[in-house]
Design an enzyme around this catalytic site. Structure first.
Site, PDB file in Angstrom:
ATOM      1  N   HIS A 215     -35.465 -91.978-123.522  1.00 52.38           N
ATOM      2  CA  HIS A 215     -35.911 -91.261-122.333  1.00 52.38           C
ATOM      3  C   HIS A 215     -36.827 -90.091-122.703  1.00 52.38           C
ATOM      4  CE1 HIS A 215     -35.254 -89.833-118.102  1.00 52.38           C
ATOM      5  NE2 HIS A 215     -35.536 -88.650-118.671  1.00 52.38           N
ATOM      6  N   GLU A 216     -36.366 -89.249-123.629  1.00 53.25           N
ATOM      7  CA  GLU A 216     -37.153 -88.068-123.981  1.00 53.25           C
ATOM      8  C   GLU A 216     -38.430 -88.452-124.724  1.00 53.25           C
ATOM      9  OE1 GLU A 216     -36.513 -85.351-122.590  1.00 53.25           O
ATOM     10  OE2 GLU A 216     -34.540 -85.957-121.847  1.00 53.25           O
TER      11      GLU A 216
ATOM     12  N   HIS B 125     -41.093 -89.042-122.203  1.00 52.63           N
ATOM     13  CA  HIS B 125     -41.721 -87.778-121.799  1.00 52.63           C
ATOM     14  C   HIS B 125     -42.759 -87.346-122.839  1.00 52.63           C
ATOM     15  CE1 HIS B 125     -39.528 -86.683-118.214  1.00 52.63           C
ATOM     16  NE2 HIS B 125     -38.349 -86.742-118.809  1.00 52.63           N
TER      17      HIS B 125
ATOM     18  N   GLU C   9     -41.414 -88.096-114.996  1.00 47.02           N
ATOM     19  CA  GLU C   9     -40.139 -88.813-115.037  1.00 47.02           C
ATOM     20  C   GLU C   9     -40.354 -90.319-115.061  1.00 47.02           C
ATOM     21  OE1 GLU C   9     -35.976 -88.548-115.441  1.00 47.02           O
ATOM     22  OE2 GLU C   9     -37.584 -87.057-115.568  1.00 47.02           O
TER      23      GLU C   9
END
Length: 346
Positions: A110-111, A114, A143
């Site tokens: 997830h990160e 980003h 996101e």
């Protein structure tokens, strides 16, 4: 509206309600449907992996996904995050949650999503670093990029087929790729937003959005917030916090005054789904690329169509520019229903 627009330029409350209305209608039904299936009822996997093993798997993931060690730094923190300190200085953190052996891995995916977005912005030309062109389009678009890599890729069946040997090699008690896929997609409603599955996550955001509106526009007394929170969690997710730390105090957004932020998380799901549809139409099934270890081709498409836009457009303009259609909740709901059925058929 004025509180939400720093995160989502030009977003109105009327438009937000329009986008979220189909989710309010359909998500509770899908959660109930999944809840009825015995294989999705377990709250815990019943096994764990040592911290160092989880970190090793995360390092393998970032290596496969093209991490440049000279410009990136990875550390641990109580809450995962990604931050850019300069044109060639990208930092992210993850965390290990006891009893949840996949949490660290998925948080890293997830990160990294980003961070990949930040690495692809025009800001990486020093000329644009402090200018709007070099900044993310909006929090929802940001996101959407993290959700793409976490949910569309790392939680996909094709990814699990490729990565099951990695997990088996470090002692994860998984006998097949399908077992890993089920573990990656527990679909079990819980109290914590950050650890929520992609099916129930939207309900976490709808609850927060409704409570923000109630507090700011409908006169809900602050002292009534815990009871309202608990009631909505009971009604929509079938879980009740034991204390406010598990409930209305679990996020830092309100204590920091970040009202209007939460809707961006759910809009990110909608944007990710619609961009994924357009990507698939352009370069073929995403899971085929994942099966062959060609995630770089997915990134190349994002680098060409999404990342360079910066703040030349707002989020909805970007989506329509890239996909040729106005932003809609339909691609996200279609994706969830299809995935739910595929998981059920295992």
């Amino acid at each position: 509206e004025s509180l939400a627009q720093p995160f989502e330029p030009d977003l109105t409350l009327a438009r937000l309600k329009e986008l979220f209305a189909p989710l309010r209608q359909r998500l509770p039904d899908l959660v109930e449907k999944a809840r009825a299936w015995p294989r999705f009822r377990a709250v815990s996997l019943g096994w764990d992996l040592p911290d160092t093993t989880q970190q090793d798997l995360c390092e393998r993931l970032l290596q496969q996904w093209g991490r440049d060690l000279s410009i990136t730094c990875v550390a641990r923190s109580p809450h995962p995050f990604s931050i850019t300190l300069g044109p060639q200085d990208f930092r992210l953190t993850t965390r290990v949650v006891p009893g949840q052996p996949l949490s660290c891995f998925l948080a890293t995916a997830h990160e990294w999503g980003h961070s990949l977005y930040e690495q692809g912005l025009p800001a990486q030309s020093h000329q644009w670093f402090a200018w709007p062109l070099g900044q993310a389009t909006s929090m929802a678009v940001h996101e959407s990029q993290s959700l793409f890599w976490e949910n569309r890729i790392a939680r996909s069946r094709a990814f699990c087929e490729c990565w099951w040997p990695h997990f088996a090699s470090v002692g994860a008690p998984l006998s097949s790729a399908d077992e890993l896929w089920l573990a990656m997609n527990p679909l079990t409603p819980g109290l914590n937003r950050v650890e929520a599955d992609e099916l129930s996550y939207g309900l976490h955001i709808l609850i927060r959005t409704d409570l923000e509106i109630a507090l700011l526009e409908e006169g809900l007394p602050v002292e009534d917030l815990p009871d309202q929170w608990n009631q909505r969690y009971s009604n929509l997710l079938g879980v009740i916090p034991e204390n406010d730390g598990e409930g209305c105090l679990q996020d830092v957004h309100w204590s920091e005054g970040l009202f209007g932020y939460f809707p961006s998380y759910l809009m990110g799901h909608l944007i990710s789904a619609q961009l994924s549809e357009a990507m698939q139409q352009a370069i073929g099934p995403l899971e085929e690329h994942v099966s062959h270890g060609n995630e770089h081709q997915l990134l190349a498409w994002l680098r060409e169509h999404v990342h360079p836009i910066g703040r030349m457009m707002n989020a909805e303009q970007l989506v329509e520019h890239v996909t040729g259609k106005p932003l809609s909740s339909k691609p996200f709901l279609d994706y969830l229903e299809d995935k739910l059925e595929r998981l059920r058929e295992l």
